[in-house]
Design a protein around this motif. Structure first.
Motif, short mmCIF file in Angstrom:
data_model
loop_
_atom_site.label_atom_id
_atom_site.label_comp_id
_atom_site.label_asym_id
_atom_site.label_seq_id
_atom_site.Cartn_x
_atom_site.Cartn_y
_atom_site.Cartn_z
N MET A 1 0.86 -1.18 0.00
CA MET A 1 0.00 0.00 0.00
C MET A 1 0.90 1.24 0.00
N ARG A 2 0.58 2.17 -0.86
CA ARG A 2 1.32 3.44 -0.90
C ARG A 2 0.59 4.47 -0.06
N LEU A 3 1.38 5.23 0.66
CA LEU A 3 0.88 6.36 1.42
C LEU A 3 1.72 7.56 0.98
N GLY A 4 1.22 8.25 -0.03
CA GLY A 4 1.97 9.36 -0.59
C GLY A 4 3.30 8.88 -1.12
N PRO A 5 4.41 9.47 -0.66
CA PRO A 5 5.73 9.12 -1.20
C PRO A 5 6.33 7.84 -0.63
N ILE A 6 5.65 7.19 0.30
CA ILE A 6 6.24 5.99 0.91
C ILE A 6 5.42 4.75 0.63
N GLN A 7 6.11 3.63 0.56
CA GLN A 7 5.48 2.33 0.41
C GLN A 7 5.37 1.72 1.81
N LEU A 8 4.15 1.37 2.21
CA LEU A 8 3.97 0.74 3.51
C LEU A 8 4.11 -0.77 3.34
N THR A 9 5.00 -1.35 4.12
CA THR A 9 5.19 -2.80 4.12
C THR A 9 5.30 -3.27 5.56
N PRO A 10 4.93 -4.53 5.82
CA PRO A 10 5.04 -5.05 7.19
C PRO A 10 6.48 -5.08 7.70
N GLN A 11 7.45 -5.15 6.78
CA GLN A 11 8.84 -5.26 7.19
C GLN A 11 9.48 -3.93 7.56
N GLY A 35 13.95 10.80 10.93
CA GLY A 35 13.24 9.60 10.46
C GLY A 35 11.74 9.67 10.32
N ALA A 36 11.12 10.75 10.74
CA ALA A 36 9.67 10.85 10.58
C ALA A 36 9.35 10.96 9.10
N ARG A 37 8.39 10.15 8.65
CA ARG A 37 8.01 10.19 7.24
C ARG A 37 6.50 10.36 7.05
N ILE A 38 5.76 10.30 8.14
CA ILE A 38 4.32 10.51 8.07
C ILE A 38 3.96 11.68 8.97
N ALA A 39 3.38 12.70 8.37
CA ALA A 39 2.95 13.88 9.13
C ALA A 39 1.44 13.76 9.37
N GLY A 63 7.72 15.89 1.05
CA GLY A 63 8.51 14.69 1.36
C GLY A 63 7.86 13.78 2.37
N PHE A 64 6.89 14.28 3.10
CA PHE A 64 6.14 13.47 4.06
C PHE A 64 4.89 12.89 3.41
N ALA A 65 4.45 11.75 3.87
CA ALA A 65 3.09 11.30 3.62
C ALA A 65 2.21 12.11 4.56
#
Length: 192
Positions: A1-11, A35-39, A63-65
């Motif tokens: 699943m993509r959340l804006g600029p990042i790919q969400l993965t269980p790993q 390291g914060a990537r989700i605002a 740059g943040f989701a």
């Protein structure tokens, strides 16, 4: 699943940080550098909740989701205006964000989730209980409701008073480890 600029993965865990409109550009840069990537844009905490102001604030988080939250006062937030106003604001701000987080049991959950889905946004339906931790069966029922409304992610945040509460949250999390769930234990026992 993509959340804006990042790919969400269980790993790969991702750090989400809540922000109000009082945050400085230096604080935003500091969060990103660490390291914060989700605002999480906590519009319920904004001093100015006009659409134009909120859109300008969202633009600051390049740059943040971007996760939009207007948390209702009944579930640990500060939103006290009408539900109709809240639903309208969610809908107006959808183009400026990547995802929405709203309370599963709110009146507007279905309407906002549907509008977000139509725009290809990630839907987080959440439940906050600042008094206790419900049973695994009760959490399962909430999870099923969230899935029925189209949640991509179900988030539960409960007050953990003792080790048994933490065990309940762990049992729920393990039962749904293949699902998109977020579990938060609040209170002393929840963070220990």
């Amino acid at each position: 699943m993509r959340l804006g600029p990042i790919q969400l993965t269980p790993q790969t865990p991702h750090i989400a940080v809540p922000f109000s409109d009082a945050v400085t550009d230096a604080h935003i840069a500091h969060a990103y550098a660490h390291g914060a990537r989700i605002a999480e844009l906590r519009v319920d905490l904004f001093a100015d909740q006009s659409v134009s102001h909120c859109v300008r604030q969202a633009a600051r988080f390049s740059g943040f989701a971007k996760l939009l939250t207007l948390r209702h006062a009944s579930e640990t937030g500060r939103w006290v205006a009408s539900e109709a106003r809240r639903v309208a604001l969610y809908q107006q701000l959808l183009p400026a964000v990547d995802a929405v987080d709203l309370e599963l049991l709110s009146e507007g959950a279905s309407e906002v989730a549907s509008a977000a889905k139509q725009l290809g946004k990630v839907v987080v339906l959440s439940h906050h209980n600042s008094e206790l931790t419900p049973s695994v069966a009760a959490l399962d029922a909430l999870y099923e409701q969230a899935k029925a409304l189209g949640a991509d992610i179900f988030k539960v945040a409960c007050m953990a008073h003792q080790a048994d509460d933490v065990a309940t949250l762990n049992a729920f999390l393990l039962k749904h480890r293949a699902d998109n769930v977020v579990v938060i234990g609040m209170g002393g026992a929840g963070v220990s």
